[in-house]
Enzyme design. Sequence first.
Site, PDB file in Angstrom:
ATOM      1  N   GLY A  33       0.840  -1.190   0.000  1.00  0.00           N
ATOM      2  CA  GLY A  33       0.000   0.000   0.000  1.00  0.00           C
ATOM      3  C   GLY A  33       0.871   1.235   0.000  1.00  0.00           C
ATOM      4  CB  CYS A  63       5.617   1.935   7.066  1.00  0.00           C
ATOM      5  SG  CYS A  63       5.061   3.461   6.302  1.00  0.00           S
TER       6      CYS A  63
HETATM    7 NI    NI Z   1       2.960   3.073   5.636  1.00  0.00          NI
END
Ligand code: NI
Length: 178
Positions: free
Chosen positions: A46, A99
């Site tokens: 994502g 992330c």
């Molecule tokens: Ni992230």
Amino acid sequence: MTKLKVYEYPHPILKQKAQRVEKIDDDLRKFLDDMLETMYEEVGVGLAAPQVGVSKRIVVIDAEQEKDEQGNKRGNPMYLVNPEIIWRSDEMVCGEEGCLSVPDQRAEVERNAKVRVHYWDYDGVEREILADDFLAIVIQHELDHLDGILYIDRISRLKRNMLLKKLKKYRENLAHEE
Ligand code: NI
């Protein structure tokens, strides 16, 4: 398509609340294409617009990528414009998250097991989905980015400090290799 630069912690744009998108037009679609391309190239599941320096409420997700020998391949790309979580399950789940803006680190984060999300898609069509499992986690992680929240803001201070120390070390090692 253009590969975009990914901004990393502690860049201030990652702490900002992103603005709503007013119009879904060809310019925006070009940006959505670039975001998806960047996500695949960086091997992420994502990517939120603030991570590429654009403080707008836009997220791309592909939670169904299957790894081949070259890395990742297209599974089920999703484009979420002005996404909003309109319902969360009481049931919670814990999963390990990473992330692209916090490179080489992972930590366990608690999330709602299911979420219902309202958004506009690539063609400007209004949609609503009920997400569970991995997709529900990815959606919550990415939508947090639009409110200036990183997953490391959702872990204990002790764990965050340890993680940030490891991140510092990782960056020092990178600098030595260059
Ligand atoms: Ni992230």
